[in-house]
Motif scaffolding. Structure first.
Motif, PDB file in Angstrom:
ATOM      1  N   VAL A  88      -2.791   8.153   2.161  1.00  0.00           N
ATOM      2  CA  VAL A  88      -2.949   6.817   2.239  1.00  0.00           C
ATOM      3  C   VAL A  88      -3.517   5.992   3.215  1.00  0.00           C
ATOM      4  O   VAL A  88      -4.537   4.922   2.980  1.00  0.00           O
ATOM      5  CB  VAL A  88      -1.346   6.562   2.095  1.00  0.00           C
ATOM      6  CG1 VAL A  88      -1.566   4.812   2.151  1.00  0.00           C
ATOM      7  CG2 VAL A  88      -0.784   6.931   0.711  1.00  0.00           C
ATOM      8  N   LEU A  89      -3.448   6.352   4.663  1.00  0.00           N
ATOM      9  CA  LEU A  89      -4.032   5.637   5.616  1.00  0.00           C
ATOM     10  C   LEU A  89      -5.607   5.798   5.552  1.00  0.00           C
ATOM     11  O   LEU A  89      -6.288   4.971   5.878  1.00  0.00           O
ATOM     12  CB  LEU A  89      -3.579   6.265   7.035  1.00  0.00           C
ATOM     13  CG  LEU A  89      -1.939   6.103   7.142  1.00  0.00           C
ATOM     14  CD1 LEU A  89      -1.706   6.798   8.456  1.00  0.00           C
ATOM     15  CD2 LEU A  89      -1.783   4.617   7.161  1.00  0.00           C
ATOM     16  N   LEU A 130      -1.012  11.596  -6.604  1.00  0.00           N
ATOM     17  CA  LEU A 130      -1.411  10.693  -5.751  1.00  0.00           C
ATOM     18  C   LEU A 130      -2.938  10.841  -5.917  1.00  0.00           C
ATOM     19  O   LEU A 130      -3.643   9.492  -5.859  1.00  0.00           O
ATOM     20  CB  LEU A 130      -1.150  10.851  -4.257  1.00  0.00           C
ATOM     21  CG  LEU A 130      -1.855   9.879  -3.201  1.00  0.00           C
ATOM     22  CD1 LEU A 130      -0.905   9.822  -1.989  1.00  0.00           C
ATOM     23  CD2 LEU A 130      -3.153  10.434  -2.555  1.00  0.00           C
ATOM     24  N   LEU A 131      -3.589  12.117  -5.927  1.00  0.00           N
ATOM     25  CA  LEU A 131      -4.842  12.139  -6.386  1.00  0.00           C
ATOM     26  C   LEU A 131      -5.359  11.592  -7.536  1.00  0.00           C
ATOM     27  O   LEU A 131      -6.435  11.108  -7.640  1.00  0.00           O
ATOM     28  CB  LEU A 131      -5.337  13.631  -6.186  1.00  0.00           C
ATOM     29  CG  LEU A 131      -4.903  14.274  -4.626  1.00  0.00           C
ATOM     30  CD1 LEU A 131      -5.317  15.802  -4.602  1.00  0.00           C
ATOM     31  CD2 LEU A 131      -5.801  13.682  -3.601  1.00  0.00           C
ATOM     32  N   LEU A 143       0.889  -1.159  -0.031  1.00  0.00           N
ATOM     33  CA  LEU A 143      -0.106  -0.108   0.045  1.00  0.00           C
ATOM     34  C   LEU A 143       0.848   1.197   0.130  1.00  0.00           C
ATOM     35  O   LEU A 143       0.630   2.060  -0.771  1.00  0.00           O
ATOM     36  CB  LEU A 143      -0.921  -0.026   1.250  1.00  0.00           C
ATOM     37  CG  LEU A 143      -1.824   1.112   1.548  1.00  0.00           C
ATOM     38  CD1 LEU A 143      -2.868   1.496   0.385  1.00  0.00           C
ATOM     39  CD2 LEU A 143      -2.370   1.283   3.072  1.00  0.00           C
ATOM     40  N   LEU A 144       1.968   1.167   0.997  1.00  0.00           N
ATOM     41  CA  LEU A 144       2.724   2.468   1.054  1.00  0.00           C
ATOM     42  C   LEU A 144       3.464   2.786  -0.302  1.00  0.00           C
ATOM     43  O   LEU A 144       3.530   3.790  -0.852  1.00  0.00           O
ATOM     44  CB  LEU A 144       3.710   2.180   1.924  1.00  0.00           C
ATOM     45  CG  LEU A 144       2.971   2.207   3.741  1.00  0.00           C
ATOM     46  CD1 LEU A 144       3.967   2.041   4.682  1.00  0.00           C
ATOM     47  CD2 LEU A 144       2.526   3.439   3.851  1.00  0.00           C
ATOM     48  N   THR A 145       4.285   1.523  -0.845  1.00  0.00           N
ATOM     49  CA  THR A 145       4.968   1.857  -2.029  1.00  0.00           C
ATOM     50  C   THR A 145       4.177   2.202  -3.190  1.00  0.00           C
ATOM     51  O   THR A 145       4.350   3.107  -3.949  1.00  0.00           O
ATOM     52  CB  THR A 145       5.746   0.521  -2.322  1.00  0.00           C
ATOM     53  OG1 THR A 145       6.435   0.091  -0.946  1.00  0.00           O
ATOM     54  CG2 THR A 145       6.615   0.394  -3.217  1.00  0.00           C
ATOM     55  N   SER A 146       2.735   1.669  -3.426  1.00  0.00           N
ATOM     56  CA  SER A 146       2.066   1.974  -4.427  1.00  0.00           C
ATOM     57  C   SER A 146       1.787   3.297  -4.616  1.00  0.00           C
ATOM     58  O   SER A 146       1.493   3.895  -5.528  1.00  0.00           O
ATOM     59  CB  SER A 146       0.864   0.898  -4.365  1.00  0.00           C
ATOM     60  OG  SER A 146       0.092   1.475  -3.458  1.00  0.00           O
ATOM     61  N   ALA A 200      -7.338  -0.249   2.975  1.00  0.00           N
ATOM     62  CA  ALA A 200      -7.236  -1.527   1.869  1.00  0.00           C
ATOM     63  C   ALA A 200      -8.327  -1.167   0.811  1.00  0.00           C
ATOM     64  O   ALA A 200      -8.461  -2.094  -0.193  1.00  0.00           O
ATOM     65  CB  ALA A 200      -8.048  -2.507   2.744  1.00  0.00           C
ATOM     66  N   GLY A 201      -8.844  -0.037   0.457  1.00  0.00           N
ATOM     67  CA  GLY A 201      -9.489   0.546  -0.430  1.00  0.00           C
ATOM     68  C   GLY A 201     -10.960   1.311   0.032  1.00  0.00           C
ATOM     69  O   GLY A 201     -11.774   0.497   0.240  1.00  0.00           O
TER      70      GLY A 201
END
Length: 253
Positions: free
Chosen positions: A163-164, A193-194, A134-137, A168-169
């Motif tokens: 991100v947090l 990111l957005l 998750l973090l890396t993506s 998980a989505g």
């Protein structure tokens, strides 16, 4: 069909009407920007959508009326938000923060942990792998995963909060002033990111004061002034709207 739709949202704090008959919608894979002067009612709008304050009006998630659901249930169903201030566990590493954000998807009940300790170890390994992915993506490099949030650059902290919240989505993500205090490279990373969230099919709603950022990434913009919707349209339309220029853009200049 819009993924998130709000109709007639009204918020009152005593005699003060912070939000008055607010309606908008956002589709999956779309970025809706919300702009307006300080005190216009933007953050109250997010609080109303997520049922963090008493309000009138209706909230629809996909085709379901979720108006009466509590905040935690909305989050479980994929409607989540960030805040103007960074939100994470300061004493945990970035990886541990990400694992906490995905706890519901990667956890083991206490009885099972006691009876089947090997399964608990497997679950933890899977959670660590998912958190690292998750973090890396989202552009947070592996060398930072073992650090605490206070030990990383402020721009990366802003990314981490988003991100947090995604975890998980998320299906719909409300992001409150993500670019506050950033500029240059950090703002470009945030924009990436957005846009990435949009590519993932998330319905993204962003409150932002940085006009260059919001005009560059938003598909549509809603302008709020004194608790009411002043205008709505594509960024170019909003920039040319005389009422918007008078109430916000012109005032800021």
């Amino acid at each position: 069909m819009p993924l998130l739709r709000v109709e007639g949202l009204t918020v009152r704090y005593g005699a003060l009407t912070a939000l008055n008959d607010m309606s908008w919608q956002v589709e999956a894979g779309e970025i809706l920007g919300i702009i307006g002067p300080n005190g216009a009612g933007k953050s109250s709008c997010f609080a109303a959508v997520t049922h963090a304050v008493r309000r009138a009006g209706t909230v629809w998630l996909a085709d379901e009326d979720v108006t009466g659901l509590p905040t935690f249930e909305l989050a479980r169903r994929g409607l989540r938000r960030t805040f103007q201030q960074n939100a994470f566990f300061g004493e945990l590493t970035l990886l541990e923060n990400a694992m906490a954000a995905m706890l519901r998807e990667h956890s083991t009940s206490l009885p099972r942990s006691i009876a089947l300790p090997w399964r608990e170890r497997t679950t933890r390994r899977n959670a660590e792998a998912a958190a690292a992915k998750l973090l890396t993506s989202f552009g947070i490099e592996p060398q930072d995963h073992g650090k605490r949030p206070g030990d990383i650059a402020y721009g990366t902290q802003r990314l981490l909060s988003v991100v947090l919240a995604y975890g998980a989505g998320a299906h719909a993500l409300l992001i409150d002033e993500p670019a506050a205090g950033t500029g240059g490279t950090d703002m470009r990373r945030l924009a990436d990111l957005l846009v990435d969230l949009r590519r993932r099919g998330v319905a993204v709603v962003v409150i932002e004061h940085h006009m260059d950022l919001i005009m560059a990434i938003a598909d549509r913009i809603v302008v709020i002034d004194q608790g009411r919707k002043l205008a709505e349209g594509a960024p170019a339309e909003v920039q040319r709207n005389p009422a918007v220029l008078e109430a916000y853009l012109g005032r800021a200049a």
